[in-house]
Motif scaffolding. Structure first.
Motif, PDB file in Angstrom:
ATOM      1  N   TYR A  15       0.210   2.787   2.270  1.00 28.16           N
ATOM      2  CA  TYR A  15       0.053   1.728   1.275  1.00 28.16           C
ATOM      3  C   TYR A  15       1.310   0.874   1.329  1.00 28.16           C
ATOM      4  N   LEU A  48     -11.418   1.049  -6.801  1.00 25.76           N
ATOM      5  CA  LEU A  48     -10.410   0.177  -7.405  1.00 25.76           C
ATOM      6  C   LEU A  48     -11.016  -1.166  -7.796  1.00 25.76           C
ATOM      7  N   ASP A  52      -6.838  -4.992  -7.955  1.00 27.30           N
ATOM      8  CA  ASP A  52      -5.970  -3.987  -7.359  1.00 27.30           C
ATOM      9  C   ASP A  52      -6.055  -3.992  -5.835  1.00 27.30           C
ATOM     10  N   SER A 203      -3.050   0.702 -12.716  1.00 24.48           N
ATOM     11  CA  SER A 203      -3.167   0.093 -11.390  1.00 24.48           C
ATOM     12  C   SER A 203      -2.232   0.808 -10.414  1.00 24.48           C
ATOM     13  N   PRO A 204      -2.443   0.659  -9.097  1.00 20.31           N
ATOM     14  CA  PRO A 204      -1.514   1.267  -8.136  1.00 20.31           C
ATOM     15  C   PRO A 204      -0.064   0.848  -8.401  1.00 20.31           C
ATOM     16  N   ASN A 207       1.278   2.772 -11.404  1.00 20.06           N
ATOM     17  CA  ASN A 207       1.489   4.182 -11.056  1.00 20.06           C
ATOM     18  C   ASN A 207       2.722   4.362 -10.180  1.00 20.06           C
TER      19      ASN A 207
END
Length: 503
Positions: A15, A48, A52, A203-204, A207
Motif C-alpha cells: 500500500y 472500501l 478510500d 479509512s486506511p 488507521n
C-alpha cells in the motif's frame, strides 16, 4: 494505492501513497493460511468506499456507475496518438461529471467538470489535478448565479492536514493590497472559494495514522479559481519580458525585508513594508506557475499556485514527506545538494525565476512552440526535466558559477540574452563573495577571535548582489525600452536609480 508484488508462488501486498509505503509480510501461496490472508485482503479492498480508493468524494461520474465503461475510455482529441503507460496520459473520464463540495453557511455547491487541463506526475487520485468547471448548482437563484459566465477551474490536491492553505496566504495578501498597493492584486490568483474534505474515520489513512506516529495525515483540498492563461498565450518577446518583470515585482513586494534598503534612500519605506506586507515565500516557482491575466486590454504576469508557500517569519521550514519543495528543473542549485538542510530563502525563489526564463528562451522557438528535436539531437538544458538531483546540482552549479557564460538563446528570445548574462553575473559574484565571507569567518574562529568583529552577511541577497535595487536595474528595461513598472513605490525606486546614474 494497493498493489501486489509477485515472485513465482511468493507475493507481498504493498500500500503506497505520498505519506507512507506499507508492505505486508511475504505470502507463500503454497501455504493455505497465506492464501486465505491474501483472499481476505482482496475482499477488504473491494469493500472500501470509493473515496478510500482514490476517488474524490461526492463525485458523480458515469464510469463509477458503470465500471465497464473504463474499458472504452477515450483520450482527449489532441492525445489520440500518444503512447506510453496510462499514467503519462490525461484521460477524459470525468468530463460531464458533477462534483459537490462544502459551501457557505453549511450549504453545498455543485459544479460540472469539463476538460482536465493539468494533472501532476504523481499517484493517480492523489496528485494535483486542475479541471475546467462550470456551475451546475440547483441552489442558485434563477438567472442570478454569481459564477455565471465566469471562466473557472477547480484545483484538487491532497496536502498535509497542517499545511497552511493557499487561500489563507491570498486572503492576507489581498487584505494588504489596498490603496496605493492595489496594483498587487492584478498579479495574484483570484481564489473564489476553497474547502477541505478530511478522510473519514476508519479509512486506511485514519488507521495508518493511529498505527504509525510519524504518519502524515492529509486532506482533500479544493480551490475554485479564475482561469488564467499560460505563458504560451503570449505573442511577443516583450510581452514575456513584461510578465517576468511583473513576477519579480510581485515576488519582492510580498517578500521584502528591511536589510534590503539599508543604503538606497528608501530606508523609511523599507521599514514600512516590513509590517505592511505579508512576507511570504512562494517556494515552487516554475514555468507552469507563471500565468497571464488579460484585463482591460492589458496583460499582467500572475504568480500562481501558492500551495507550498510559507510565512517568512515561520521557522518551521521543513517540507512535508521528507521532500524538498519545488519543481526540479527550476529549483535553486543548493536544493539539489544532499548537504542542503534549508532554510528556503528569497534568493532561491529568484534563482527559480532565472531558470524558468533560461529554459523558456533556450528550448522554445516561440512561447507556444518548442524547438523541434530531430533524431539523435538534444539541446542544452533539455535533460533537466529528467535528471536526478546530483546531475542537476552539478549542471546548475556550473551554470551559475561559469565565467564568460553565454546561453544558447533562440532568435525569437534574443533580447533576453542581456538579462540572463547580467543576472548570472549577479549570482556568480554573490556566491564568490559568500564563499570569501565564510572562509574569513572560519579563519577568525581558528584565530580564536570574536565573530562579532565580522560584518553581517545578508544570505538572502548574497551580500546585496541580488537586492531588489540590483535586480530591477537589470529587468526594468528590455531591448533598450523601459517596461511598465507597477506601483508608485517601485516608480520612486527607479527615479532614485536614474538620479544615481546621472550623478
Amino acid at each position: 494505492m494497493p498493489r501486489t508484488k509477485w515472485d513465482s508462488h511468493l507475493a507481498r501486498a504493498i500500500y503506497y501513497e505520498r505519506s507512507a509505503i506499507v508492505e505486508s509480510k511475504l505470502l507463500n501461496f503454497n501455504h493455505q493460511e497465506d492464501r486465505l490472508i491474501f483472499a481476505k485482503m482482496i475482499k477488504r479492498l473491494c469493500a472500501l468506499p470509493l473515496e478510500d480508493l482514490g476517488f474524490a468524494p461526492n463525485l458523480e461520474a458515469d464510469f463509477i456507475k458503470n465500471p465497464a465503461s473504463l474499458l472504452e475510455a477515450m483520450k482527449l482529441p489532441e492525445q489520440k496518438d500518444t503512447t506510453g503507460p496510462p499514467s503519462s496520459e490525461i484521460f477524459d473520464l470525468c468530463q460531464g461529471s458533477s462534483f459537490t463540495f462544502p459551501y457557505k453557511d453549511d450549504q453545498t455547491r455543485t459544479v460540472r467538470l469539463k476538460r482536465v487541463i493539468f494533472r501532476s506526475n504523481s499517484i493517480i487520485g492523489r496528485g494535483t489535478t486542475v479541471i475546467r468547471v462550470e456551475c451546475a448548482c440547483c441552489n442558485c437563484p434563477s438567472n442570478r448565479c454569481d459564477w455565471k459566465n465566469k471562466k473557472l477551474v477547480l484545483k484538487m490536491s491532497f496536502p498535509s492536514k497542517t499545511r497552511v492553505s493557499e487561500r489563507t496566504f491570498m486572503d492576507r495578501c489581498k487584505e494588504l493590497a489596498q490603496g496605493e498597493y492595489a496594483w498587487v492584486s492584478n498579479h495574484l490568483p483570484d481564489l473564489i472559494w476553497s474547502f477541505d474534505i478530511p478522510f473519514r474515520d476508519g479509512s486506511p489513512q485514519a488507521n495508518l495514522g493511529e498505527k504509525f506516529k510519524d504518519y502524515e495525515m492529509r486532506v482533500m483540498r479544493g480551490v475554485i479559481l479564475e482561469e488564467l492563461k499560460p505563458l504560451s498565450s503570449l505573442k511577443t518577446a516583450r510581452e514575456c519580458a513584461q510578465v517576468f518583470y511583473d513576477i519579480v515585482q510581485c515576488e519582492f513586494s510580498i517578500y521584502i525585508k528591511r536589510s534590503h534598503f539599508s543604503s538606497n534612500g528608501l530606508s523609511i519605506s523599507g521599514h514600512h513594508w516590513v509590517w505592511k506586507y505579508p512576507r511570504i515565500l512562494h517556494r515552487d516557482i516554475s514555468q507552469g506557475n507563471i500565468m497571464v491575466r488579460e484585463k482591460n486590454g492589458k496583460k499582467y504576469g500572475v504568480l500562481n499556485d501558492w500551495d507550498l508557500a510559507i510565512w517568512l517569519d515561520d521557522k518551521r521550514d521543513g517540507p512535508t514527506s521528507q521532500f524538498r519543495t519545488g519543481t526540479k528543473p527550476y529549483m535553486a542549485h543548493e536544493q539539489h545538494s544532499v548537504e542542503w538542510k534549508g532554510p528556503h530563502r528569497y534568493r532561491h525563489d529568484l534563482e527559480s525565476i532565472f531558470y524558468v526564463m533560461l529554459l523558456l528562451v533556450c528550448l522554445y522557438s516561440r512561447p507556444d512552440e518548442k524547438l523541434r528535436r530531430y533524431k539523435n539531437q538534444s539541446y542544452q538544458y533539455q535533460e533537466w526535466h529528467q535528471s536526478d538531483d546530483r546531475s542537476l546540482y552539478l549542471e546548475k552549479h556550473h551554470t551559475i558559477r561559469a565565467d564568460d557564460w553565454e546561453p544558447p538563446v533562440t532568435t525569437f528570445f534574443f533580447g533576453f540574452l542581456l538579462w540572463l548574462s547580467r543576472l548570472q553575473d549577479s549570482f556568480r559574484s554573490g556566491l564568490i563573495d559568500r564563499g570569501n565571507f565564510h572562509r574569513a569567518v572560519r579563519k577568525t574562529a581558528q584565530l580564536d577571535r570574536s565573530h562579532t568583529q565580522m560584518n553581517f552577511y545578508d544570505e538572502d541577497t548574497l551580500g546585496g548582489h541580488l537586492s531588489y535595487e540590483g535586480i530591477v536595474s537589470i529587468v526594468h528595461v528590455f531591448e533598450e525600452e523601459e517596461l511598465e513598472t507597477r506601483g508608485r513605490e517601485w516608480q520612486l525606486h527607479l527615479d532614485n536609480l536614474r538620479q544615481k546614474q546621472v550623478g
